[in-house]
Design a protein around this motif. Sequence first.
Motif, PDB file in Angstrom:
ATOM      1  N   GLN A 149      61.957-139.934 102.826  1.00 61.20           N
ATOM      2  CA  GLN A 149      62.712-141.172 102.582  1.00 61.20           C
ATOM      3  C   GLN A 149      62.168-142.317 103.429  1.00 61.20           C
ATOM      4  OE1 GLN A 149      67.061-140.646 102.735  1.00 61.20           O
ATOM      5  NE2 GLN A 149      66.730-138.437 102.493  1.00 61.20           N
ATOM      6  N   ALA A 150      61.818-141.998 104.665  1.00 59.82           N
ATOM      7  CA  ALA A 150      61.274-143.028 105.557  1.00 59.82           C
ATOM      8  C   ALA A 150      59.920-143.522 105.050  1.00 59.82           C
ATOM      9  CB  ALA A 150      61.150-142.476 106.974  1.00 59.82           C
ATOM     10  N   TYR A 151      59.063-142.594 104.622  1.00 64.03           N
ATOM     11  CA  TYR A 151      57.760-142.984 104.081  1.00 64.03           C
ATOM     12  C   TYR A 151      57.926-143.864 102.842  1.00 64.03           C
ATOM     13  CZ  TYR A 151      54.740-139.974 106.972  1.00 64.03           C
ATOM     14  OH  TYR A 151      54.027-139.409 108.003  1.00 64.03           O
ATOM     15  N   GLU A 152      58.809-143.458 101.943  1.00 68.11           N
ATOM     16  CA  GLU A 152      59.018-144.239 100.718  1.00 68.11           C
ATOM     17  C   GLU A 152      59.545-145.627 101.054  1.00 68.11           C
ATOM     18  OE1 GLU A 152      59.431-145.095  96.494  1.00 68.11           O
ATOM     19  OE2 GLU A 152      58.087-143.991  97.835  1.00 68.11           O
ATOM     20  N   GLY A 153      60.479-145.702 101.992  1.00 62.24           N
ATOM     21  CA  GLY A 153      60.992-147.006 102.416  1.00 62.24           C
ATOM     22  C   GLY A 153      59.917-147.864 103.043  1.00 62.24           C
ATOM     23  N   ASN A 154      58.930-147.224 103.649  1.00 61.96           N
ATOM     24  CA  ASN A 154      57.842-147.935 104.314  1.00 61.96           C
ATOM     25  C   ASN A 154      56.670-148.225 103.366  1.00 61.96           C
ATOM     26  OD1 ASN A 154      57.346-149.021 106.928  1.00 61.96           O
ATOM     27  ND2 ASN A 154      55.716-147.526 107.263  1.00 61.96           N
ATOM     28  N   GLY A 155      56.855-147.881 102.085  1.00 64.23           N
ATOM     29  CA  GLY A 155      55.807-148.140 101.106  1.00 64.23           C
ATOM     30  C   GLY A 155      54.668-147.142 101.140  1.00 64.23           C
ATOM     31  N   GLN A 156      54.855-145.995 101.772  1.00 65.94           N
ATOM     32  CA  GLN A 156      53.817-144.973 101.868  1.00 65.94           C
ATOM     33  C   GLN A 156      54.138-143.835 100.897  1.00 65.94           C
ATOM     34  OE1 GLN A 156      54.284-145.342 106.502  1.00 65.94           O
ATOM     35  NE2 GLN A 156      52.387-144.205 106.152  1.00 65.94           N
ATOM     36  N   THR A 157      53.907-144.100  99.617  1.00 64.95           N
ATOM     37  CA  THR A 157      54.347-143.174  98.577  1.00 64.95           C
ATOM     38  C   THR A 157      53.622-141.836  98.644  1.00 64.95           C
ATOM     39  OG1 THR A 157      54.904-145.028  97.149  1.00 64.95           O
ATOM     40  CG2 THR A 157      54.651-142.899  96.098  1.00 64.95           C
ATOM     41  N   ILE A 158      52.310-141.839  98.881  1.00 62.37           N
ATOM     42  CA  ILE A 158      51.570-140.575  98.947  1.00 62.37           C
ATOM     43  C   ILE A 158      52.113-139.695 100.066  1.00 62.37           C
ATOM     44  CG2 ILE A 158      49.313-139.521  99.338  1.00 62.37           C
ATOM     45  CD1 ILE A 158      49.615-140.969  96.664  1.00 62.37           C
ATOM     46  N   GLU A 159      52.382-140.308 101.217  1.00 58.01           N
ATOM     47  CA  GLU A 159      52.939-139.550 102.345  1.00 58.01           C
ATOM     48  C   GLU A 159      54.335-139.025 102.003  1.00 58.01           C
ATOM     49  OE1 GLU A 159      51.437-142.403 102.524  1.00 58.01           O
ATOM     50  OE2 GLU A 159      49.845-142.291 104.024  1.00 58.01           O
TER      51      GLU A 159
END
Length: 526
Positions: free
Chosen positions: A273-283
């Motif tokens: 969720q944190a990665y997605e919120g940060n725009g890091q979709t692959i992560e």
Amino acid sequence: MQSLIFKNCGVVILLFSLECRIAAQSPPSQTRYQQVLSLIDKQQIQPAIDLLRKILEESPNEIKAHNLLGIALTLSGQVEEANAHFQKAIALNPRFYPALKNLAINEMALKRFDDARTHFSQAIQFGPSDPVAHLALGEIHFQKKQFPEAVKHYDQSSDLPFRNPRMALSYAIACLELNQSDKAAAVLEKLAPDADALIHFEAGLMYARMAKYDGAVRQFELARNGYPDPYEVTFNLALAYVKNRNYTAAIRTTQEFLSKGNQRAELYNLLSQAYEGNGQTIEAYNALRAATQLDPNDENNYLDLATLCVDHANYDLGLEIVNIGIKNIPRSDRLYFQRGTLLAMKGESNQAVADFETASKLAPERGLPYVARGIVLLELGEIAKAIDLIHQRVASNPNDYLVQYVLGEALNRSGPALGSAEENEAVQALEKSVLINPTFSASRAVLGKMLLRRNEVDRAIVQLEKALELDPTETSTTYQLALAYRKKGNLERAKELLAKVDRAKSESREQFMKHTLLRLVREGSQ
């Protein structure tokens, strides 16, 4: 001088207030009282007791000596004898509230809460501003979950609650139970940074409950040093960072914990969720993949990964993930539902209908698979089948706003004549959907459109305006509202709305199916 250590439900509370400035009746007595106080202050309790007993041998009705002896005996652990001296002082002078208060404190220590409340209440009659008595009454009412009374007394206890973090926490909890969140937060702000880690953790949970995530982060950070379960405090801290949209801090917090070999599927899910919120979709994908590998029998990780795929139109990867999930959890209705959604997104509507039907068989109590199947049947042009299906569901669950919405949409798509039974049923279904859930924009949008067709312009505008407020991105609603204002003669407002809308796009059937199905999935997953 504050003294007695009092234990109540595992909480150490400083309540006993020694009467330090006792005005004696004669100079010799005054000197001896000062000597007693000095001995107690130096923790020389037994010599103080011996001296007080000597004073009472000479003056057996000396009220202040009985009160001081009661305090000294309490400090030495002789509580019952102490209470006898407090009661003697009260018998000599029923208005002598220090003895009433001290007796009540001991009764609290002995868990005689009703007696303690009675004596504290009597003490307050003679000493109405005594903060110790108010604090104790606050604690008694808090233990009994009588929160209005607890807060009233905490409010009158000066700064005493903040001398003990556990009591300050109780004060804040009582405020929160009365929906006084700002006041609860103000109390929590006064917690000492060096309070026990357990206190800070509970304070963090309270801040999170109030959606005050800055405060939650501060308290969870303070709790990290000393909290007995490092994972629990780390997870809650990272969650507070995510809720506060500080995704970088959430990523750092979770990675630090995971790097120490503490592999938890739940934490990888949160990291995603944190990665997605940060725009890091692959992560984000990779974190959820790790979660599914760590706990292959937790359907939530597959569902979250599939939802991420839907959000990014990566339907093939989503299907791959859900198929693995179904293999591991073959009776998961939610996974079949998610696969049906992905298939519908890909345009494989017949297979989607089959998966939605399987989901309904696995969990017949859930309405969402019926709703989704009805939507896809409408996309396939099988309107009569959709209406029959939803009629069956309405019969068993008439208070499902999503079912009522799809019934109204399906009947509307069947092209009912104005004033017909079908049209009236559609309007009634949509009105019921709005009544059950006033915040669901889709029901209002279709209802507004049907009312406009009936030439009930004012009612249509009310529904369409509210629908647009709830979902400002819905171009179809914007277009219908423009038509309504044009009919009303408000050409300026109509022109303004038309400038924002692409009519061809708003009436796309493909957009209807995908947009509506996704909206239903999100609504039903709340």
